[in-house]
Design an enzyme around this catalytic site. Structure first.
Site, PDB file in Angstrom:
ATOM      1  CG  HIS A 221      -2.067  -1.036   1.014  1.00  0.00           C
ATOM      2  ND1 HIS A 221      -3.172  -1.082   1.810  1.00  0.00           N
ATOM      3  CD2 HIS A 221      -2.233  -2.032   0.115  1.00  0.00           C
ATOM      4  CE1 HIS A 221      -3.968  -2.075   1.422  1.00  0.00           C
ATOM      5  NE2 HIS A 221      -3.408  -2.668   0.399  1.00  0.00           N
ATOM      6  CG  HIS A 466      -4.073 -11.468  -2.381  1.00  0.00           C
ATOM      7  ND1 HIS A 466      -4.510 -11.009  -3.598  1.00  0.00           N
ATOM      8  CD2 HIS A 466      -3.920 -10.357  -1.607  1.00  0.00           C
ATOM      9  CE1 HIS A 466      -4.622  -9.699  -3.562  1.00  0.00           C
ATOM     10  NE2 HIS A 466      -4.265  -9.267  -2.373  1.00  0.00           N
TER      11      HIS A 466
HETATM   12  C1  HEM Z   1      -6.390  -9.453   4.488  1.00  0.00           C
HETATM   13  C2  HEM Z   1      -5.507  -9.024   3.660  1.00  0.00           C
HETATM   14  C3  HEM Z   1      -5.765  -8.558   2.247  1.00  0.00           C
HETATM   15  C4  HEM Z   1      -6.932  -8.276   1.611  1.00  0.00           C
HETATM   16  C5  HEM Z   1      -8.353  -8.364   2.167  1.00  0.00           C
HETATM   17  C6  HEM Z   1      -6.599  -7.842   0.258  1.00  0.00           C
HETATM   18  C7  HEM Z   1      -7.527  -7.443  -0.691  1.00  0.00           C
HETATM   19  C8  HEM Z   1      -7.222  -6.881  -1.902  1.00  0.00           C
HETATM   20  C9  HEM Z   1      -8.172  -6.335  -2.835  1.00  0.00           C
HETATM   21  C10 HEM Z   1      -9.673  -6.326  -2.674  1.00  0.00           C
HETATM   22  C11 HEM Z   1      -7.472  -5.859  -3.887  1.00  0.00           C
HETATM   23  C12 HEM Z   1      -8.025  -5.188  -5.154  1.00  0.00           C
HETATM   24  C13 HEM Z   1      -8.185  -6.235  -6.219  1.00  0.00           C
HETATM   25  C14 HEM Z   1      -8.543  -5.699  -7.571  1.00  0.00           C
HETATM   26  O1  HEM Z   1      -9.631  -5.129  -7.703  1.00  0.00           O
HETATM   27  O2  HEM Z   1      -7.767  -5.839  -8.518  1.00  0.00           O
HETATM   28  C15 HEM Z   1      -6.074  -6.087  -3.614  1.00  0.00           C
HETATM   29  C16 HEM Z   1      -5.048  -5.703  -4.440  1.00  0.00           C
HETATM   30  C17 HEM Z   1      -3.721  -5.983  -4.211  1.00  0.00           C
HETATM   31  N1  HEM Z   1      -3.192  -6.689  -3.161  1.00  0.00           N
HETATM   32 FE1  HEM Z   1      -4.220  -7.330  -1.549  1.00  0.00          FE
HETATM   33  N2  HEM Z   1      -5.246  -7.887   0.102  1.00  0.00           N
HETATM   34  C18 HEM Z   1      -4.695  -8.322   1.277  1.00  0.00           C
HETATM   35  C19 HEM Z   1      -3.357  -8.545   1.533  1.00  0.00           C
HETATM   36  C20 HEM Z   1      -2.343  -8.410   0.606  1.00  0.00           C
HETATM   37  C21 HEM Z   1      -0.979  -8.828   0.799  1.00  0.00           C
HETATM   38  C22 HEM Z   1      -0.452  -9.531   2.039  1.00  0.00           C
HETATM   39  C23 HEM Z   1      -0.300  -8.493  -0.335  1.00  0.00           C
HETATM   40  C24 HEM Z   1       1.163  -8.677  -0.705  1.00  0.00           C
HETATM   41  C25 HEM Z   1       2.107  -9.121   0.076  1.00  0.00           C
HETATM   42  C26 HEM Z   1      -1.249  -7.864  -1.237  1.00  0.00           C
HETATM   43  C27 HEM Z   1      -0.935  -7.359  -2.478  1.00  0.00           C
HETATM   44  C28 HEM Z   1      -1.842  -6.755  -3.319  1.00  0.00           C
HETATM   45  C29 HEM Z   1      -1.461  -6.058  -4.529  1.00  0.00           C
HETATM   46  C30 HEM Z   1      -0.063  -5.893  -5.088  1.00  0.00           C
HETATM   47  C31 HEM Z   1      -2.650  -5.562  -5.085  1.00  0.00           C
HETATM   48  C32 HEM Z   1      -2.788  -4.654  -6.300  1.00  0.00           C
HETATM   49  C33 HEM Z   1      -2.732  -3.252  -5.753  1.00  0.00           C
HETATM   50  C34 HEM Z   1      -3.033  -2.153  -6.721  1.00  0.00           C
HETATM   51  O3  HEM Z   1      -2.203  -1.834  -7.544  1.00  0.00           O
HETATM   52  O4  HEM Z   1      -4.120  -1.571  -6.624  1.00  0.00           O
HETATM   53  N3  HEM Z   1      -2.471  -7.841  -0.641  1.00  0.00           N
HETATM   54  N4  HEM Z   1      -5.943  -6.730  -2.416  1.00  0.00           N
END
Ligand code: HEM
Ligand SMILES: [Ca+2]
Length: 686
Positions: A221, A466
């Site tokens: 983030h 994820h």
């Molecule tokens: C409970 C924990 C988490 C939740 C609920 C969550 C949920 C989400 C959601 C809803 C999206 C947007 C998906 C889309 O519309 O394309 C997203 C994007 C993303 N997540 Fe997670 N995530 C979590 C943890 C993580 C972790 C641990 C990582 C990496 C170590 C991660 C990396 C990413 C990345 C790189 C994106 C794309 C971000 C962007 O450019 O907007 N997330 N995640």
């Protein structure tokens, strides 16, 4: 509609004389001025449609009481404005390509000229930053401009994601939905339900704590936030209320009628809105690109904001501090968001329990994320106070700047010293030059390297995290199931536990293994507000890859020079059985399920994409904490930054008594007694 053959031939030439270039530019200008009125009319028509969806109550400004609309769907006005130009670039590109008979894969090379006709549509030409002070400034700008003194916009917030490979779209700019042989790819939800089945308890990561998951998200983030398309007045688009037929920017996910879970609720559609399309940074015509709303650098922007307005809204303007909030029972919390801009799912009408504000709007997504945000906000304020105590003549601005610089450096140090070695393993750390030094300055700054986040990294590879997410967060002596705490800050306010308990729970529990399995909480219950109507994160990741035209796994594997089978044979058989052609397999699915590299947690293709990205984030950042130069820390200050560990930061900012000294590691690490942790030696900042 096509241009005469000699024009088409001219655009096919690999090298052109200056006179021919002029001719090309004239042709393009003519094409664009002819097509623009139609394009403007088409955009007005689309806007009128959006207004009618809004008037009918389908698209809404506040989706609070509806299902499955997370905080990532809220898009900043600046991104919406850039998206309006992106639409024009996209349509102009399409008409030029049609009239000049240019195929999709050649668009970038053949239409790349800089045409002055396009300048009024180029948001990156407006308000060019004044970087005259930047060469000598000790501090980063808030929005990342002027980091690279030649390419002053590189890494800035609200600029495009870059790419490792050209995009692969259907029909120039439509999502990649078809195989190269023309057959439809399997539905994203089908791949999720068949291949990314629930992670079991037996599937725990043997040596990483759940904190390793959470730090990864917090880091993510900092460096990336995609901008999704919005409806009339910036409303959230609901692509399912209108069947599956709405068209761009809708790309809803069809749920198979025999779906093992959602079918019992009669559900056939899951919302999915395409990312905003942005002009390229140089505003030449070309493939559709996506927009990062955050600064690309590791600079603490999730804490401070990625634009001046947000950063001001978070500051106290006294003593260099950030704002805090909270009710009388719990002190030193993040400032509240009384307007609930992020559509939190507040459980009751207690006016004291509200969502929070931070530099990144996704802060309230779940309590573990809120906790790290809170801890680093507190660290900033503690540092500002420590600096102020020794430097009574420093202004608010100076204290803020220096504390922000220190916190940003701490984040970088934790990333390169604690996080990446666990994820990538030593071989990749060495191959990409990622190891932090134990003394002296780093001499590898390279002003030709763009640190910008790569689309393949953001839309696929870094989402490996994820797979590390557990079903629940350990809390006090029990656990909280994720679906009960998505967008719900109540536990954070709990005076019996709160931040301390959530944080301790993260270090006390395991992450899940990085593999094809994702928790049911993410594939069946993400942001759920009504049984059966949650989202599916694995399906969303796959669909997002297609939306962005991310190349197939095979193409990325080849680009990374990874050879042979790098999957468990059964895993590969299960995955490839879903596709007609194995060379079409989506990057997220195949990448996350690779067999991990020695000493790391992810496979060779993701290690390549992630290793290269963190190499660029290090060598392409003039403000990288280990660099020498006029922005540098003194060597004694740098040695002090090098004492930072995540465990110490947690100790200094919570009431936790003991914590594993390596907070991301679960086993075999000695406990740190928080009362033994010394503070930052502020006397090095006299
Ligand atoms: C409970 C924990 C988490 C939740 C609920 C969550 C949920 C989400 C959601 C809803 C999206 C947007 C998906 C889309 O519309 O394309 C997203 C994007 C993303 N997540 Fe997670 N995530 C979590 C943890 C993580 C972790 C641990 C990582 C990496 C170590 C991660 C990396 C990413 C990345 C790189 C994106 C794309 C971000 C962007 O450019 O907007 N997330 N995640
Ligand atoms: Ca950033």
């Amino acid at each position: 509609k096509q241009r005469p053959i000699e024009d088409i031939k001219l655009f096919q030439k690999v090298t052109v004389t200056p006179a021919e270039q002029k001719k090309k530019d004239d042709i393009l200008t003519e094409i664009m001025s002819q097509s623009l009125p139609d394009i403007e009319a088409a955009i007005r028509e689309a806007e009128a449609k959006d207004k009618s969806f809004f008037d009918q109550g389908i698209d809404r400004l506040n989706m609070r009481n509806t299902t499955a609309f997370g905080p990532h769907m809220i898009t900043k006005q600046r991104a919406i404005d850039i998206g309006a130009f992106g639409q024009r670039f996209g349509r102009l590109t399409k008409s030029a390509a049609e009239m000049l008979n240019i195929s999709a894969q050649n668009i970038d090379q053949q239409l790349s000229s800089q045409i002055s006709f396009l300048n009024p549509f180029c948001p990156f030409l407006f308000n060019r930053p004044d970087c005259s002070q930047a060469a000598t400034s000790r501090y980063r700008t808030i929005d990342g401009t002027c980091n690279n003194l030649n390419k002053t916009l590189w890494g800035q917030s609200f600029t495009p994601f870059e790419r490792m490979l050209p995009a692969v779209y259907d029909n120039v700019d439509q999502p990649r939905e078809r195989s190269t042989s023309g057959v439809l790819l399997p539905l994203a939800r089908k791949i999720s339900s068949q291949f990314h089945q629930s992670s079991l308890l037996s599937n725990l990561m043997p040596d990483l704590s759940h904190m390793a998951m959470e730090f990864g998200q917090f880091l993510s983030h900092d460096i990336q936030r995609n901008a999704l398309s919005t409806g009339y007045l910036g409303s959230t688009i609901d692509c399912c209320s209108f069947g599956l037929q709405r068209g761009d920017p809708c790309f809803p996910m069809e749920i198979p009628t025999d779906d093992p879970y959602y079918s019992q609720f009669g559900r056939t559609c899951m919302n999915f809105v395409r990312a905003i399309s942005t002009p390229k940074l140089d505003c030449t015509l070309g493939q559709r690109q996506q927009l990062n709303q955050n600064t690309h650098y590791i600079d603490g922007s999730q804490i401070y904001g990625s634009d001046a307005q947000t950063s001001y809204s978070l500051r106290e303007f006294v003593g260099g501090k950030l704002q805090t909030g909270g009710d009388p029972n719990i002190q030193n919390m993040l400032p509240k968001d009384p307007f609930n801009r992020n559509n939190c799912n507040l459980p009751n009408n207690d006016p004291n329990v509200q969502c929070f504000r931070a530099g990144d709007d996704r802060v309230n997504q779940q309590p573990a994320l809120i906790s790290l945000h809170t801890i680093f906000m507190r660290e900033h304020n503690r540092i500002a106070a420590g600096l102020a105590a020794l430097n009574s003549n420093w202004s608010d601005q100076m204290l803020y700047d220096e504390a922000r610089k220190i916190v940003g450096a701490m984040l970088q140090h934790i990333t390169y010293n604690e996080y990446l070695p666990e994820i990538l393993g030593q071989a990749a750390m060495n191959a990409y030059g990622l190891k932090s030094l134990s003394k002296g300055y780093f001499n590898g700054y390279d002003n030709t390297l763009n640190a910008a986040i790569k689309n393949e990294f953001s839309a696929a590879a870094f989402r490996f995290g994820h797979s590390m997410i557990h079903d629940s967060l350990k809390y006090n002596n029990g656990a909280q199931t994720l679906k009960d705490v998505f967008l719900n800050p109540a536990t954070v306010y709990d005076t019996a536990g709160g931040i301390d308990s959530i944080t301790k729970g993260l270090t006390d529990s395991y992450s899940q293994k990085v593999d094809e399995r994702l928790s049911d909480q993410l594939t069946k219950h993400l942001f759920e507000r009504q049984p059966g109507f949650g989202d599916d994160l694995a399906a969303t990741n796959i669909q997002r890859g297609r939306d962005h035209g991310i190349p197939s796994y095979q193409q990325m594997k080849d680009a990374c020079n990874v050879k042979g089978l790098v999957h468990d044979q059964t895993v590969w058989t299960a995955l490839s059985a879903l596709y007609q052609n194995a060379s079409d397999i989506d990057l997220f699915s195949a990448g996350v399920s690779e067999t991990p590299v020695a000493g790391g947690k992810i496979g060779p293709t993701f290690a390549c994409i992630i290793g290269k990205q963190f190499e660029a984030l290090k060598k392409g950042d003039r403000y990288f904490y280990e660099n020498a130069g006029s922005q540098a820390f003194t060597l004694t200050q740098l040695d002090e930054i090098r004492q930072t560990t995540l465990a110490k930061v947690i100790c200094r900012n919570t009431g936790i008594a003991n914590i594993p000294s390596r907070a991301l590691v679960k086993n075999g690490t000695p406990m740190l007694k928080c009362s033994d942790v010394s503070d930052v030696a502020f006397n090095k900042w006299l």
